[in-house]
Design a protein around this motif. Structure first.
Motif, PDB file in Angstrom:
ATOM      1  N   ASN A 115       6.123  -4.256  -3.808  1.00 52.72           N
ATOM      2  CA  ASN A 115       6.470  -5.390  -4.166  1.00 52.72           C
ATOM      3  C   ASN A 115       6.378  -6.493  -3.052  1.00 52.72           C
ATOM      4  O   ASN A 115       5.768  -7.648  -2.978  1.00 52.72           O
TER       5      ASN A 115
ATOM      6  N   ILE B 172       2.694  -7.098  -2.078  1.00 51.87           N
ATOM      7  CA  ILE B 172       1.859  -7.965  -3.196  1.00 51.87           C
ATOM      8  C   ILE B 172       2.263  -9.471  -3.088  1.00 51.87           C
ATOM      9  O   ILE B 172       1.745 -10.175  -3.004  1.00 51.87           O
ATOM     10  N   ILE B 173       3.605  -9.523  -2.910  1.00 51.33           N
ATOM     11  CA  ILE B 173       3.890 -11.043  -3.107  1.00 51.33           C
ATOM     12  C   ILE B 173       3.506 -11.397  -1.708  1.00 51.33           C
ATOM     13  O   ILE B 173       2.918 -12.920  -1.788  1.00 51.33           O
TER      14      ILE B 173
ATOM     15  N   THR C  26      11.040  -4.177   1.716  1.00 50.78           N
ATOM     16  CA  THR C  26      10.351  -5.502   1.434  1.00 50.78           C
ATOM     17  C   THR C  26       9.636  -5.990   2.741  1.00 50.78           C
ATOM     18  O   THR C  26       8.679  -6.388   2.569  1.00 50.78           O
TER      19      THR C  26
ATOM     20  N   SER D 115       3.358  -8.906  -9.258  1.00 50.38           N
ATOM     21  CA  SER D 115       3.957  -7.837  -8.361  1.00 50.38           C
ATOM     22  C   SER D 115       5.142  -7.252  -9.639  1.00 50.38           C
ATOM     23  O   SER D 115       5.402  -6.091  -9.750  1.00 50.38           O
TER      24      SER D 115
ATOM     25  N   ASN E  14       4.950  -3.124 -10.127  1.00 47.29           N
ATOM     26  CA  ASN E  14       6.522  -2.495 -10.199  1.00 47.29           C
ATOM     27  C   ASN E  14       6.413  -1.436 -11.097  1.00 47.29           C
ATOM     28  O   ASN E  14       6.923  -0.499 -11.159  1.00 47.29           O
TER      29      ASN E  14
ATOM     30  N   THR F  27      -3.646  -2.979  -6.500  1.00 47.43           N
ATOM     31  CA  THR F  27      -3.373  -4.253  -6.985  1.00 47.43           C
ATOM     32  C   THR F  27      -4.198  -5.477  -5.966  1.00 47.43           C
ATOM     33  O   THR F  27      -4.127  -5.270  -4.992  1.00 47.43           O
TER      34      THR F  27
END
Lengths: 221, 221
Positions: A100, A103-104, A192, B96, B100, B120
């Motif tokens: 996560n 990807i962000i 994260t 995302s 997830n 991704t």
């Protein structure tokens, strides 16, 4: 000199790939990736990534002159389209949290014109993860590995050490028990943040050199 | 007959790949993937994935008899290690969220012995995504594509239609404006569910056939 991808439709017969690679070698061009499959009975599909091509038109003409080549198309390289890969191995809550973050962060870079992919395989077990780390040197476009688990050492640490010897690979590990943290270039507690830093470590738009941190012994967060 | 990966260290000289592929072809073996790079000056590294190998020992012996082959190692195939790939394209919050869902679901399958990867690339823009969809047929081990955006049509829909003609690919789209939903096998409103269903669609342990839904016209959720 540019990189290209070629998709070649061929007759399916013995030695076609050899004929094609012979021509490409005679141009002094490196094949960095190939994916070959039988499209239907009698019809083959050869996909090649070529580095540093000087005269693509001349190469296309020579390939089309082969009796076994039916058609040929030229594209931008996979590297230009999908970019470098962040690879994430691990299981449970951590692996999706790291992905996560990555990807962000990759979205923020890619929207400014960069290309970074985030490729995740949820995996548990010392043997399984060690085997996957070993296999990294056989993958294309790998930039950074993130180990997203709760306990990793033994064969995994060994595989990480060996892979880093063979290949220019950045390794980020979550802060966890086990010897794998000793092999990592960067150890991060927050999943994260581990994902975000993995992207920053390979982004050409980011000012962050993970190897310099390790050299200074300031690589645990 | 089994699948194998070979890593071959070679002298770096013209035509090495041709010599190697000629021998493999003479065994009637298909090369499904290759990754070739120069390890250091004078030293090449050829990684091959071979399908349906009958006599691996005989093949290894013949390859080692080549003057240009220095060393050779044999591994399990990338397919056995990383499995089929869920590919996710899109940007912003959706990409995302879909990843997830897919990663958490893949973790549940992989812990029971399956191998599914979730790859991704955060990407926006009609041209960029259409080009990436086009490039899918050049990638290895692709099982399902998820389009994770808020608006997709035009060239993207065209690229999806064309890729589905060429390749056996399942396409899942988020429910969104644009013509891409008409090309998808499954349209899902919730991004987590889209990710979960992508994994279910290619998992050998799941009882779910996405193509049957489309045939019945009951593929929008």
């Amino acid at each position: 000199m540019e990189n290209y991808a070629l998709t070649i439709k061929t007759k399916e017969k013995e030695g076609v790939l050899g004929e094609i690679t012979d021509i490409i070698s005679s141009f002094g061009i490196n094949i960095s990736y190939a994916h070959v499959y039988v499209e239907q009975v009698g019809l083959g599909n050869v996909n090649l990534e070529l580095d540093d091509v000087e005269d693509i038109d001349k190469l296309k003409k020579e390939l089309l002159s082969l009796d076994s080549v039916i058609d040929l198309n030229c594209y931008g390289s996979l590297n230009d389209i999908f970019g470098k890969r962040v690879i994430i191995f691990g299981g449970g809550a951590q692996v999706s949290a790291v992905a996560n973050g990555a990807i962000i962060e990759a979205d923020r870079h890619n929207i400014r014109g960069e290309r970074i992919s985030v490729d995740t395989i949820p995996l548990v077990g010392e043997e399984n993860i060690a085997e996957a780390v070993d296999a990294l040197s056989r993958l294309h476009r790998v930039g950074v590995l993130v180990l997203a688990g709760s306990l990793m050492g033994g064969k995994i640490a060994e595989a990480v050490r060996k892979t880093k010897e063979d290949k220019d690979l950045i390794v980020i590990s979550l802060n966890m028990p086990g010897t794998v943290v000793e092999e990592a270039d960067l150890v991060v507690t927050d999943p994260t943040q581990a994902g975000v830093m993995a992207v920053m470590a390979i982004a050409s738009t980011a000012v962050f050199d993970v190897k310099r941190l390790k050299a200074k012994g300031k690589n645990k967060f």
